[in-house]
Scaffold this motif. Structure first.
Motif, short mmCIF file in Angstrom:
data_model
loop_
_atom_site.label_atom_id
_atom_site.label_comp_id
_atom_site.label_asym_id
_atom_site.label_seq_id
_atom_site.Cartn_x
_atom_site.Cartn_y
_atom_site.Cartn_z
N TYR A 163 0.84 -1.20 0.00
CA TYR A 163 0.00 0.00 0.00
C TYR A 163 0.87 1.25 0.00
O TYR A 163 0.41 2.34 -0.31
N GLN A 166 9.09 2.63 9.92
CA GLN A 166 7.62 2.59 9.94
C GLN A 166 7.07 2.64 11.36
O GLN A 166 7.48 3.46 12.15
N SER A 167 6.18 1.71 11.70
CA SER A 167 5.49 1.83 12.99
C SER A 167 6.39 1.60 14.19
O SER A 167 5.98 1.87 15.31
N GLU A 195 4.95 7.25 0.26
CA GLU A 195 3.82 7.12 1.19
C GLU A 195 2.97 8.39 1.17
O GLU A 195 1.73 8.31 1.24
N TYR A 212 4.49 12.90 10.56
CA TYR A 212 4.35 11.51 11.00
C TYR A 212 4.88 10.56 9.93
O TYR A 212 5.61 9.59 10.21
N TYR A 264 -0.66 -4.71 17.08
CA TYR A 264 -1.93 -4.54 16.38
C TYR A 264 -2.98 -5.47 16.97
O TYR A 264 -3.03 -5.69 18.16
N VAL A 296 5.53 -2.05 9.09
CA VAL A 296 5.11 -2.70 7.83
C VAL A 296 6.25 -2.95 6.86
O VAL A 296 6.06 -3.66 5.86
N1 GLU Z 1 3.68 4.67 7.86
C1 GLU Z 1 2.83 3.54 7.98
C2 GLU Z 1 1.38 3.98 7.99
O1 GLU Z 1 1.03 4.89 8.67
C3 GLU Z 1 3.18 2.77 9.19
C4 GLU Z 1 2.34 1.57 9.39
C5 GLU Z 1 3.00 0.44 10.11
O2 GLU Z 1 4.22 0.26 10.08
O3 GLU Z 1 2.28 -0.32 10.72
O4 GLU Z 1 0.56 3.44 7.30
#
Ligand code: GLU
Length: 423
Positions: free
Chosen positions: A27, A63-64, A158, A189, A241, A259
């Motif tokens: 995505y 990422q997260s 992104e 962010y 999650y 991710v």
């Molecule tokens: N930058 C990603 C988002 O906001 C991070 C998501 C992730 O790593 O879970 O979709």
């Protein structure tokens, strides 16, 4: 001798290599270009030793896994009250990009889902996305002990498709959780998420959390104890999650995944761990990464709920030397250890007046243990008419005021007291 630890890590990687499945995140278009075969693991101890195996120096975007660190920086910059007023600490049990706002207040449920992470980013010091992300980059470079940079391709990729996160930003603005321009905050962010890191970097960042906020190789304090405790708590309950419950039961250490395929885990006081493998399972967690953690947790007994009893091991011995009762203590004393020592003193029914607590081999005392020990000193002195001496060469009990005017004598060694070698 060569350390067996890197060989063990290489063996674990080989065993988990075949168990891949799922797909790389697509995505974010740039993430779809990742080499799915990459596999890495790294461990860092709180005293700064790092062990790696596989592609531990390959870079990918954080990422997260940036979320717990950004939350920690927000706690430092804005303070607990301001952060808690805007972001909850309840697991949402939902996917990372679920909107999950508390009914009524509009507060995101926790800082590990995107809504909460966007709010946390906005609470980092800085007037705009550039300043906040620069502050984030600087702090993370200190944790990794090298200069980090943003992956511009991941960032722009992104940003071009960030409709959902921008929508979340506007929702937060609508509820008064964000001030100012929501698009600026979401840009910040997303940039934060594009920080380029290696598995080795992540294990050092994780070790900084395992070490109570002190970078393990440089000894520099990057965060306070309470902020670290808060961060690890939300990682534990919300970090994986909608798989947080499975993770807690099977692996049992606070962790965060991203991710791009990384997972970092923190075993407080013991080790920071990071793994990397880009294909993700249905929850968005690295498929082989989860397997690696399960294997490590089993092999190395890392589960937080699996703790050996520590109480009695603090009491090294109790003996009588002439007219003196000597209680030898050791290790790190927490509530259970202090209770074991006090019970031994109570049950010993001491005939002589001189009582020595020998702390020479103690290297840490928690606050509650300190209070329990000093209260025992106070009672021994005032109620039982004992003369208590502490052997405390390192000043572990630092200024031992037991209250009601009781201050035990402190000496550096038993030899100093007697002028003869200790037996
Ligand atoms: N930058 C990603 C988002 O906001 C991070 C998501 C992730 O790593 O879970 O979709």
């Amino acid at each position: 001798m060569r350390s067996p630890i890197p060989d063990y890590l290489a063996e674990v990687l080989d065993d988990c290599r075949g168990g891949d499945g799922g797909a790389v995140a697509d995505y974010i278009p740039e993430l779809a270009r990742a080499n799915p075969e990459r596999l890495a693991i790294a461990l860092t101890t709180p005293d700064g030793a790092t062990y790696c195996a596989g592609d531990a120096d390959a870079e990918f975007s954080i990422q997260s896994m940036s979320k717990p660190f950004a939350y920690g920086i927000a706690l430092l910059d804005a303070g607990f009250d301001a952060v808690l007023a805007k972001i909850g600490v309840e697991p949402s049990g939902e996917a990372f990009n679920e909107i999950s706002l508390e009914e009524g207040s509009g507060r995101p449920r926790n800082p590990m889902i995107n809504a909460g992470a966007i709010a946390a980013h906005s609470l980092i010091d800085g007037r705009n996305a550039e300043e906040r992300t620069e502050r984030f980059r600087e702090r993370m470079s200190l944790a990794a002990d090298r200069e980090l940079h943003y992956d511009e391709a991941v960032y722009t990729s992104e940003l071009e498709t960030a409709y959902r996160n921008i929508a979340i930003g506007y929702m937060l603005r609508n509820h008064g959780i964000l001030d100012g321009d929501p698009e600026d905050v979401v840009r910040g962010y997303i940039r934060q998420c594009s920080l380029s890191v290696t598995t080795r970097d992540l294990s050092m960042m994780a070790a900084t959390l395992a070490n109570g906020g002190v970078q393990s190789a440089t000894g520099r304090r990057l965060s306070g104890d309470r902020a670290v405790r808060q961060t690890l708590s939300v990682m534990m309950t919300c970090g994986m999650y909608d798989a947080a419950g499975d993770w807690m039961t099977a692996v049992g250490i606070p962790a965060k995944s991203g991710v791009a395929g990384g997972i970092l885990g923190v075993l407080p006081g013991q080790v920071g761990i990071a793994v990397f493998s880009p294909r993700l399972d249905a929850h968005g967690n690295s498929t082989r990464g989860v397997k690696l953690f399960e294997r490590l947790s089993d092999d190395m007994g890392l589960h937080l709920m699996e703790v050996p009893p520590v109480g009695r091991s603090v009491l090294r011995g109790h003996d009588q030397r002439g007219d003196t009762h000597v209680f030898g203590l050791q290790g790190v004393i927490r509530f259970a250890g202090a209770e074991a020592v006090v019970r031994e003193v109570v049950e010993a029914d001491l005939p002589h007046r001189e009582v020595v607590l020998d702390l020479t081999r103690v290297h840490g005392v928690s606050d509650v243990a300190r209070r329990v020990l000093l209260e025992a000193v106070r009672r021994l002195t005032l109620h039982d008419d004992k003369q208590v001496t502490l052997v405390d060469p390192e000043g572990i009990l630092d200024d031992p005021d037991a209250g009601d005017g009781v201050r035990p004598r402190v000496i550096a060694s038993l030899d100093e007291d007697r002028g003869t070698p200790a037996d």
